[in-house]
Design an enzyme around this catalytic site. Structure first.
Site, PDB file in Angstrom:
ATOM      1  N   LYS A  95      14.929  19.474  77.289  1.00 32.33           N
ATOM      2  CA  LYS A  95      15.581  20.508  77.675  1.00 32.33           C
ATOM      3  C   LYS A  95      14.801  21.911  78.217  1.00 32.33           C
ATOM      4  CE  LYS A  95      17.544  20.039  72.511  1.00 32.33           C
ATOM      5  NZ  LYS A  95      17.571  20.681  71.322  1.00 32.33           N
ATOM      6  N   TYR A 102      26.794  23.946  71.856  1.00 34.39           N
ATOM      7  CA  TYR A 102      26.794  24.055  70.635  1.00 34.39           C
ATOM      8  C   TYR A 102      27.914  24.345  69.643  1.00 34.39           C
ATOM      9  CZ  TYR A 102      22.136  21.904  71.536  1.00 34.39           C
ATOM     10  OH  TYR A 102      20.623  21.086  71.929  1.00 34.39           O
ATOM     11  N   ASN A 114      12.728  21.432  70.997  1.00 33.60           N
ATOM     12  CA  ASN A 114      12.397  19.708  70.130  1.00 33.60           C
ATOM     13  C   ASN A 114      12.387  18.971  71.588  1.00 33.60           C
ATOM     14  OD1 ASN A 114      14.925  20.114  70.420  1.00 33.60           O
ATOM     15  ND2 ASN A 114      15.182  19.236  68.510  1.00 33.60           N
ATOM     16  N   HIS A 140      17.426  16.574  73.667  1.00 35.55           N
ATOM     17  CA  HIS A 140      18.790  16.477  72.785  1.00 35.55           C
ATOM     18  C   HIS A 140      19.567  15.335  72.766  1.00 35.55           C
ATOM     19  CE1 HIS A 140      22.770  17.606  70.875  1.00 35.55           C
ATOM     20  NE2 HIS A 140      23.453  16.657  72.245  1.00 35.55           N
ATOM     21  N   GLU A 171      30.793  15.743  74.817  1.00 37.02           N
ATOM     22  CA  GLU A 171      29.178  16.606  74.845  1.00 37.02           C
ATOM     23  C   GLU A 171      29.468  16.389  76.298  1.00 37.02           C
ATOM     24  OE1 GLU A 171      26.816  16.746  71.087  1.00 37.02           O
ATOM     25  OE2 GLU A 171      26.092  15.202  72.658  1.00 37.02           O
TER      26      GLU A 171
HETATM   27  P1  CMP Z   1      20.020  19.502  69.032  1.00 37.97           P
HETATM   28  O1  CMP Z   1      19.783  17.366  68.389  1.00 37.97           O
HETATM   29  O2  CMP Z   1      19.826  19.777  70.735  1.00 37.97           O
HETATM   30  O3  CMP Z   1      20.864  19.816  68.505  1.00 37.97           O
HETATM   31  C1  CMP Z   1      21.078  21.430  67.627  1.00 37.97           C
HETATM   32  C2  CMP Z   1      20.193  21.991  67.921  1.00 37.97           C
HETATM   33  O4  CMP Z   1      19.312  22.876  66.741  1.00 37.97           O
HETATM   34  C3  CMP Z   1      18.776  21.138  67.472  1.00 37.97           C
HETATM   35  O5  CMP Z   1      18.328  19.834  68.489  1.00 37.97           O
HETATM   36  C4  CMP Z   1      17.451  22.440  67.714  1.00 37.97           C
HETATM   37  O6  CMP Z   1      17.204  22.273  69.203  1.00 37.97           O
HETATM   38  C5  CMP Z   1      18.177  23.114  67.096  1.00 37.97           C
HETATM   39  N1  CMP Z   1      17.663  23.468  65.803  1.00 37.97           N
HETATM   40  C6  CMP Z   1      18.308  22.280  64.545  1.00 37.97           C
HETATM   41  N2  CMP Z   1      17.806  22.883  63.489  1.00 37.97           N
HETATM   42  C7  CMP Z   1      16.978  24.243  63.605  1.00 37.97           C
HETATM   43  C8  CMP Z   1      16.894  24.782  63.127  1.00 37.97           C
HETATM   44  N3  CMP Z   1      16.304  25.138  61.598  1.00 37.97           N
HETATM   45  N4  CMP Z   1      16.164  26.472  63.449  1.00 37.97           N
HETATM   46  C9  CMP Z   1      15.965  26.430  64.665  1.00 37.97           C
HETATM   47  N5  CMP Z   1      16.409  25.097  65.541  1.00 37.97           N
HETATM   48  C10 CMP Z   1      16.973  24.817  65.005  1.00 37.97           C
END
Ligand code: CMP
Length: 146
Positions: A18, A58, A121, A124, A135
């Protein structure tokens, strides 16, 4: 188990390094952990996506309160999209990634080491076979996959 049977148990998953991780120079560190865990990188490319492209990817999260912020973040800079292959790739990558919120991620996981917040984070990974199929198809044409 003969070699043919073994080969047929390989599974593919889809992953993204990311924008936060790319910006901080963690791409190499993340790829090193992925390869050390036994994944083969079947395809990889660097690109930047628009907000609508992030929203399409998403779409399943469209009703979530964090959707607007998530799509802004995912279109905020370059990412690496990739297809990773190994036995049990989907579950094993999610284990290696660690919990969505890095505060809950276990020692030795990618998010524990590199991620800054639940949104930023670092990585993904697909959560199921159907998701992986969608995906991979969203970002890669058949001819790009070896
Ligand atoms: P990802 O696994 O890419 O799938 C959805 C993404 O949304 C997740 O990782 C985070 O980057 C984001 N995400 C999930 N939960 C939250 C949350 N509570 N607040 C903000 N971002 C979130």
């Amino acid at each position: 188990m003969d070699s043919h049977t073994k080969e047929s148990s390989l599974q593919r998953t889809f992953s993204i390094v990311k924008p936060d991780a790319v910006r901080k120079g963690h791409t190499g560190g993340i790829l090193a952990m992925i390869e050390a865990a036994g994944f083969r990188i079947a395809a990889i490319k660097k690109l930047s996506i628009s907000k609508p492209q992030a929203a399409g990817f998403y779409a399943v999260h469209a009703a979530r309160p964090f959707f607007e912020s998530l799509t802004t973040f995912m279109s905020s800079g370059p990412i690496y999209v990739m297809v990773l292959e190994k036995e049990n790739a989907i579950a094993d990558l999610r284990k290696l990634m660690g919990a969505t919120n890095p505060a809950n991620a276990e020692e030795g996981t990618i998010r524990k080491k590199f991620a800054g917040s639940i949104e930023e984070n670092s990585i993904h990974g697909s959560d199921a076979e159907e998701t992986a199929k969608f995906e991979i198809g969203y970002f890669f044409a058949g001819y790009e996959l070896e």
